[in-house]
Motif scaffolding. Structure first.
Motif, PDB file in Angstrom:
ATOM      1  N   ILE A 192       0.846  -1.186   0.000  1.00 14.06           N
ATOM      2  CA  ILE A 192       0.000   0.000   0.000  1.00 14.06           C
ATOM      3  C   ILE A 192       0.884   1.240   0.000  1.00 14.06           C
ATOM      4  O   ILE A 192       1.649   1.469   0.943  1.00 14.06           O
ATOM      5  N   ASP A 193       0.785   2.025  -1.059  1.00 10.14           N
ATOM      6  CA  ASP A 193       1.556   3.260  -1.165  1.00 10.14           C
ATOM      7  C   ASP A 193       0.772   4.379  -0.487  1.00 10.14           C
ATOM      8  O   ASP A 193      -0.239   4.857  -1.008  1.00 10.14           O
ATOM      9  N   CYS A 194       1.222   4.795   0.694  1.00  7.63           N
ATOM     10  CA  CYS A 194       0.515   5.802   1.480  1.00  7.63           C
ATOM     11  C   CYS A 194       1.051   7.200   1.175  1.00  7.63           C
ATOM     12  O   CYS A 194       2.234   7.373   0.886  1.00  7.63           O
ATOM     13  N   PRO A 195       0.194   8.215   1.269  1.00  9.86           N
ATOM     14  CA  PRO A 195       0.662   9.592   1.098  1.00  9.86           C
ATOM     15  C   PRO A 195       1.507  10.018   2.294  1.00  9.86           C
ATOM     16  O   PRO A 195       1.483   9.364   3.343  1.00  9.86           O
ATOM     17  N   PRO A 196       2.256  11.126   2.157  1.00  7.03           N
ATOM     18  CA  PRO A 196       3.095  11.603   3.267  1.00  7.03           C
ATOM     19  C   PRO A 196       2.267  12.315   4.340  1.00  7.03           C
ATOM     20  O   PRO A 196       2.425  13.516   4.587  1.00  7.03           O
ATOM     21  N   SER A 197       1.363  11.580   4.947  1.00  2.00           N
ATOM     22  CA  SER A 197       0.513  12.125   6.008  1.00  2.00           C
ATOM     23  C   SER A 197      -0.035  10.959   6.803  1.00  2.00           C
ATOM     24  O   SER A 197       0.166   9.795   6.451  1.00  2.00           O
ATOM     25  N   LEU A 198      -0.742  11.262   7.893  1.00  2.00           N
ATOM     26  CA  LEU A 198      -1.421  10.210   8.650  1.00  2.00           C
ATOM     27  C   LEU A 198      -2.884  10.602   8.851  1.00  2.00           C
ATOM     28  O   LEU A 198      -3.421  10.550   9.957  1.00  2.00           O
ATOM     29  N   GLY A 199      -3.525  10.992   7.747  1.00  2.00           N
ATOM     30  CA  GLY A 199      -4.938  11.310   7.777  1.00  2.00           C
ATOM     31  C   GLY A 199      -5.785  10.054   7.661  1.00  2.00           C
ATOM     32  O   GLY A 199      -5.296   8.933   7.767  1.00  2.00           O
ATOM     33  N   VAL A 200      -7.076  10.236   7.420  1.00  2.00           N
ATOM     34  CA  VAL A 200      -8.008   9.113   7.408  1.00  2.00           C
ATOM     35  C   VAL A 200      -7.660   8.091   6.330  1.00  2.00           C
ATOM     36  O   VAL A 200      -7.722   6.880   6.563  1.00  2.00           O
ATOM     37  N   ILE A 201      -7.273   8.537   5.134  1.00  2.00           N
ATOM     38  CA  ILE A 201      -7.015   7.597   4.044  1.00  2.00           C
ATOM     39  C   ILE A 201      -5.776   6.741   4.305  1.00  2.00           C
ATOM     40  O   ILE A 201      -5.843   5.510   4.193  1.00  2.00           O
ATOM     41  N   PRO A 202      -4.613   7.297   4.669  1.00  2.00           N
ATOM     42  CA  PRO A 202      -3.490   6.409   5.009  1.00  2.00           C
ATOM     43  C   PRO A 202      -3.756   5.536   6.224  1.00  2.00           C
ATOM     44  O   PRO A 202      -3.250   4.417   6.302  1.00  2.00           O
ATOM     45  N   LEU A 203      -4.579   6.008   7.160  1.00  2.78           N
ATOM     46  CA  LEU A 203      -4.936   5.153   8.296  1.00  2.78           C
ATOM     47  C   LEU A 203      -5.750   3.950   7.838  1.00  2.78           C
ATOM     48  O   LEU A 203      -5.677   2.872   8.437  1.00  2.78           O
ATOM     49  N   ASN A 204      -6.533   4.108   6.764  1.00  8.73           N
ATOM     50  CA  ASN A 204      -7.212   2.960   6.168  1.00  8.73           C
ATOM     51  C   ASN A 204      -6.203   1.925   5.696  1.00  8.73           C
ATOM     52  O   ASN A 204      -6.424   0.721   5.836  1.00  8.73           O
ATOM     53  N   GLY A 205      -5.102   2.400   5.086  1.00  8.12           N
ATOM     54  CA  GLY A 205      -4.065   1.486   4.642  1.00  8.12           C
ATOM     55  C   GLY A 205      -3.394   0.779   5.799  1.00  8.12           C
ATOM     56  O   GLY A 205      -3.185  -0.440   5.771  1.00  8.12           O
ATOM     57  N   LEU A 206      -3.060   1.513   6.840  1.00 12.25           N
ATOM     58  CA  LEU A 206      -2.421   0.923   8.011  1.00 12.25           C
ATOM     59  C   LEU A 206      -3.347  -0.065   8.709  1.00 12.25           C
ATOM     60  O   LEU A 206      -2.904  -1.096   9.227  1.00 12.25           O
ATOM     61  N   PHE A 207      -4.636   0.234   8.723  1.00 11.61           N
ATOM     62  CA  PHE A 207      -5.606  -0.643   9.373  1.00 11.61           C
ATOM     63  C   PHE A 207      -5.673  -1.999   8.682  1.00 11.61           C
ATOM     64  O   PHE A 207      -5.924  -3.032   9.307  1.00 11.61           O
ATOM     65  N   LEU A 208      -5.424  -2.010   7.372  1.00 11.88           N
ATOM     66  CA  LEU A 208      -5.436  -3.247   6.597  1.00 11.88           C
ATOM     67  C   LEU A 208      -4.114  -3.998   6.690  1.00 11.88           C
ATOM     68  O   LEU A 208      -4.043  -5.189   6.359  1.00 11.88           O
ATOM     69  N   SER A 209      -3.062  -3.329   7.159  1.00  8.52           N
ATOM     70  CA  SER A 209      -1.699  -3.858   7.046  1.00  8.52           C
ATOM     71  C   SER A 209      -1.298  -4.765   8.198  1.00  8.52           C
ATOM     72  O   SER A 209      -1.826  -4.694   9.303  1.00  8.52           O
ATOM     73  N   ASP A 210      -0.301  -5.609   7.896  1.00  6.04           N
ATOM     74  CA  ASP A 210       0.351  -6.428   8.911  1.00  6.04           C
ATOM     75  C   ASP A 210       1.590  -5.734   9.468  1.00  6.04           C
ATOM     76  O   ASP A 210       2.044  -6.051  10.564  1.00  6.04           O
TER      77      ASP A 210
END
Length: 333
Positions: A192-210
């Motif tokens: 998952i290529d996350c943007p340089p932030s920790l807003g709602v959308i990258p948190l969606n990626g982290l929530f899915l991640s191991d």
């Protein structure tokens, strides 16, 4: 089993997207892995690198990007996101990497993230977006998550019930997992290529991640925020009730003749928190040229270049170490 990893760094220009694309193609071409790249960065760089601007524009006009998924959450009651139509198969131009697929991003994700942070979603009332982001990372002990109680009422204090974010799929950080969670089992690795932030959308990626991976240039400005990334993700991990470890640091755009780069590399390796990958991606014209979409097929060595100037050999080492580290998380890869 599928291993899901987010690539993230709060500083732009550190080779995060280049690492995502190169790692995906390395795992597919050299290690016979089926890889899904999820582009959560509204800049759409990974998307354009894989499929080019014309194809992306057609998909964007048709609503077949990840923006539609998040727009559906904003426009309550709509479910227009079509996984099959959004998924782009065989997107790599590297021969032997035909098992790389893509879920493309859109510039429209910039606007929808701010709305998501504040909008009433699925019966849940949310804080002001700026206040919510502040609370995510600085007020975890006192944060009240309004979730549905057993009788359907919203606004219940999560601390008084046996609930967590992981058990509340209608929370904004679970949108991606809810939409595609059943599909990722078809892949060995999801990046998952996350943007340089920790807003709602990258948190969606982290929530899915191991786990998460931190690509960085070995200089002071690029590495300065790494402890902050790790601390904020640690707090997020605590709140969702699941361990989300750092997989390590991948050094990018390394100039081996630079005394600054050598010194910073030595410092990071000495700290070893998180551990630094043994191989690194050197600065080269081949790597810089990756940003330009090229539809013609090329070999892995043609795209990434042979040593000593190229990165083909380094990427093979990074790919092998990546798979070795996934096994330390008890994943059957």
């Amino acid at each position: 089993m599928t291993f899901v990893v987010s690539t993230i760094n709060l500083k732009g220009g550190v080779g995060k997207t280049t690492t995502t694309v190169a790692l995906a193609e390395t795992l597919a071409c050299a290690f016979n892995k089926k890889v899904l790249v999820i582009d959560l960065d509204p800049q759409t760089n990974a998307t354009i690198m894989f499929i080019g601007e014309e194809r992306w524009a057609r998909l964007n006009r048709a609503g077949h990007t990840l923006a539609r998924l998040f727009q559906d959450a904003v426009e309550t009651g709509l479910a227009r996101f079509d996984f099959a139509a959004t998924l782009q198969s065989n997107v790599s131009n590297v021969s032997g990497a035909e098992t790389v697929d893509l879920l493309p991003a859109s510039l429209d994700m910039i606007d929808v993230q701010d709305i998501l942070a504040a909008r009433h979603i699925g019966g849940l009332s949310w804080l002001d977006p700026f206040e919510m982001m502040r609370s995510f990372f600085f007020d975890w002990p006192d944060l009240v998550w309004p979730i549905r109680s057993s009788n359907g009422d919203a606004g219940t204090d999560a601390r008084d019930q046996d609930h967590s974010v992981a058990n509340a799929p209608d929370l904004p950080i679970g949108l991606l997992k809810t939409a595609i969670g059943d599909h990722i089992a078809a892949y060995d690795v999801v990046i998952i290529d996350c943007p340089p932030s920790l807003g709602v959308i990258p948190l969606n990626g982290l929530f899915l991640s191991d786990a998460y991976l931190i690509p960085t240039v070995p200089d002071h400005l690029s590495t300065y925020g790494i402890p902050q990334i790790m601390e904020r993700i640690r707090r997020f991990s605590e709140r969702i009730g699941r361990h989300l470890p750092p997989m390590g640091i991948v050094l990018t755009k390394v100039q081996q003749s630079s005394s600054v780069h050598r010194a910073q590399q030595a410092r990071l390796e000495k700290i070893a928190d998180p551990p630094v990958f043994e191989a690194m991606m050197k600065q080269s014209n081949r790597i810089a040229a990756m940003a330009e979409f090229v539809p013609e097929k090329r070999t892995f060595r043609q795209k990434y270049g042979a040593e000593p100037e190229g990165n083909a050999a380094s990427l093979l080492l990074i790919g092998a170490e990546f798979l070795k580290r996934t096994r330390s998380f008890d994943r059957a890869l």
